[in-house]
Scaffold this active site. Structure first.
Site, mmCIF file in Angstrom:
data_model
loop_
_atom_site.group_PDB
_atom_site.id
_atom_site.type_symbol
_atom_site.label_atom_id
_atom_site.label_comp_id
_atom_site.label_asym_id
_atom_site.label_seq_id
_atom_site.Cartn_x
_atom_site.Cartn_y
_atom_site.Cartn_z
ATOM 1 C CE1 TYR A 99 16.654 0.821 10.713
ATOM 2 C CE2 TYR A 99 16.224 -0.497 8.758
ATOM 3 C CZ TYR A 99 17.039 -0.147 9.810
ATOM 4 O OH TYR A 99 18.260 -0.753 9.958
ATOM 5 C CE LYS A 196 16.954 -2.892 15.161
ATOM 6 N NZ LYS A 196 16.193 -2.186 14.151
HETATM 7 C C1 PLP Z 1 16.085 -2.140 12.788
HETATM 8 C C2 PLP Z 1 14.801 -1.840 12.125
HETATM 9 C C3 PLP Z 1 14.446 -2.476 10.921
HETATM 10 C C4 PLP Z 1 15.376 -3.431 10.207
HETATM 11 O O1 PLP Z 1 15.586 -4.587 10.933
HETATM 12 P P1 PLP Z 1 16.954 -5.474 10.886
HETATM 13 O O2 PLP Z 1 16.632 -6.581 11.814
HETATM 14 O O3 PLP Z 1 18.071 -4.578 11.306
HETATM 15 O O4 PLP Z 1 17.136 -5.919 9.478
HETATM 16 C C5 PLP Z 1 13.208 -2.173 10.367
HETATM 17 N N1 PLP Z 1 12.367 -1.293 10.963
HETATM 18 C C6 PLP Z 1 12.683 -0.659 12.111
HETATM 19 C C7 PLP Z 1 11.716 0.303 12.701
HETATM 20 C C8 PLP Z 1 13.909 -0.911 12.726
HETATM 21 O O5 PLP Z 1 14.230 -0.262 13.850
#
Ligand code: PLP
Length: 378
Positions: A99, A196
């Site tokens: 990420y 997510k």
């Molecule tokens: C979005 C995401 C993050 C970061 O998370 P946030 O809630 O946006 O701070 C970390 N790892 C993955 C795989 C992500 O998709």
């Protein structure tokens, strides 16, 4: 218990007023103290703990099959806490296509704290072994990776970390516990951006670190960072995330099945160059993914002939699929990825990332079909 049941009852017994079936949102930042100085219900001040966060932490730990969880205000804050639990001079190994925010943190913030980091192709185990150093204290994996959808062998990396006495951490955001269970392959910690799939409705930021075992000194430090660092989610954030978790076992398999159909559709589309999805037999990680995953997930990427302009044109021509970053929500989202990741990106400029939502697959393929057709006329 089955994940479907844990998603509904995993928080255990909560303190309910008036017999409510759903947990109340407890906004109080501070809690009653007894005359003898004790806190009979275990809650003193909301940054330290509160009923809504406790409920979410318990449910998420149970859901991943771990011992305990620490929730944070974002996935990034959870990642930050994992890194801050290391010491000056430690070395961490991170996938080269992890990420982008996690890479940015390691590149821009932690060198000043004396943390060393190397990026490596985690799918290439020889490269991983070569990148190990005597001071390697943490190995981070993300599988499927985002946006290149590479597959890492969970068992081998967990074993390698154990052999050198390093902590193994899996960012399980893209797969979720429904499709992949890193603790069963020996991982020490699991991280999620609960923003997510777990919350799943694109309306709350959150993160979590989950530890497999009770006696994990590393997790004790992460808990300290949670409480003394203070990047905690609000009671309402926790309430929403727990509510999202209830339907996760129904959303993820549906999104995964839809993504498989869309990947097949795109693979045979003349205006698509290449599809990145581990469910396709042509994907280099397909066999491994079949061994360590239940199915291949709701996220996929594809490239179109040309460059950034051509990929942007396809996204611009979508009518139903919304143009936005992020993933795991009930609505399908498309984005030309490299421009989101900034100048350090290694993502091909002609790559589009698609997070498949819960709309009918036929409507989604129809939208993609017309968008690909429109874009090629521009
Ligand atoms: C979005 C995401 C993050 C970061 O998370 P946030 O809630 O946006 O701070 C970390 N790892 C993955 C795989 C992500 O998709």
């Amino acid at each position: 218990m089955d994940p479907k049941t844990i998603a509904i009852h995993g928080e255990g017994k909560v303190h309910l007023l008036g017999g409510a079936i759903t947990p109340p949102i407890q906004l109080s930042t501070t809690f009653d103290r007894e005359g003898d100085g004790s806190y009979p219900l275990g809650f003193s001040y909301s940054r330290r703990n509160n009923p809504n966060r406790d409920a979410l932490e318990e449910a998420l730990a149970a859901f991943e099959g771990g011992f305990e969880a620490a929730c944070f205000a974002s996935g990034t804050a959870a990642t930050m806490a994992v890194m801050q639990a290391l010491a000056t001079g430690d070395h961490v190994l991170v996938p080269e296509d992890s990420y982008y925010g996690s890479r940015a943190m390691l590149r821009e913030i932690f060198p000043r704290w004396g943390l060393q980091c190397d990026l490596v192709d985690m799918a290439d185990e020889i490269a991983v072994e070569r990148a190990l150093k005597p001071n390697t204290k943490l190995i981070w994996v993300e599988t499927p990776s985002n946006p290149m959808m590479r597959i890492t062998n969970l068992r081998n990396i967990a074993l390698l970390a154990r052999q050198i006495g390093a902590v193994s951490v899996a960012d399980n955001t893209v797969a979720t516990a429904l499709l992949q269970r890193p603790f069963e392959f020996g991982f020490d910690l699991i991280v999620h951006s609960t923003t997510k799939y777990i919350n799943g409705h694109s309306d709350v930021l959150g993160g979590v670190v989950i530890a497999r075992e009770k006696t994990n000194p590393y997790m004790e430090r992460i808990r300290q960072i949670q409480i003394h660092g203070g990047a905690v989610p609000s009671p309402f954030d926790c309430w929403l995330t727990l509510r999202g978790l209830r339907t996760l076992p129904y959303r993820v398999p549906a999104q995964s099945a839809a993504a498989a159909q869309i990947a097949a559709f795109l693979s045979s589309h003349p205006r698509v160059e290449k599809v990145y999805y581990a469910g396709l037999p042509s994907h280099p990680g397909h066999v491994l993914a079949r061994q360590q995953m239940q199915s291949y997930g709701g996220l996929l990427s594809f490239t179109v002939p040309g460059g950034q302009k051509d990929a942007l044109a396809v996204a611009a021509a979508c009518r139903l699929i919304r143009r936005a970053t992020s993933l795991g929500g009930v609505e399908s989202l498309i984005e030309q990825r490299s421009s989101m990741e900034g100048p350090e990106t290694t993502t091909p400029p002609n790559l589009l990332r698609l997070s498949v939502g819960l709309e009918a697959v036929s409507d989604l393929t129809q939208d993609l079909n017309q968008a690909l057709g429109m874009a090629c006329q521009l």
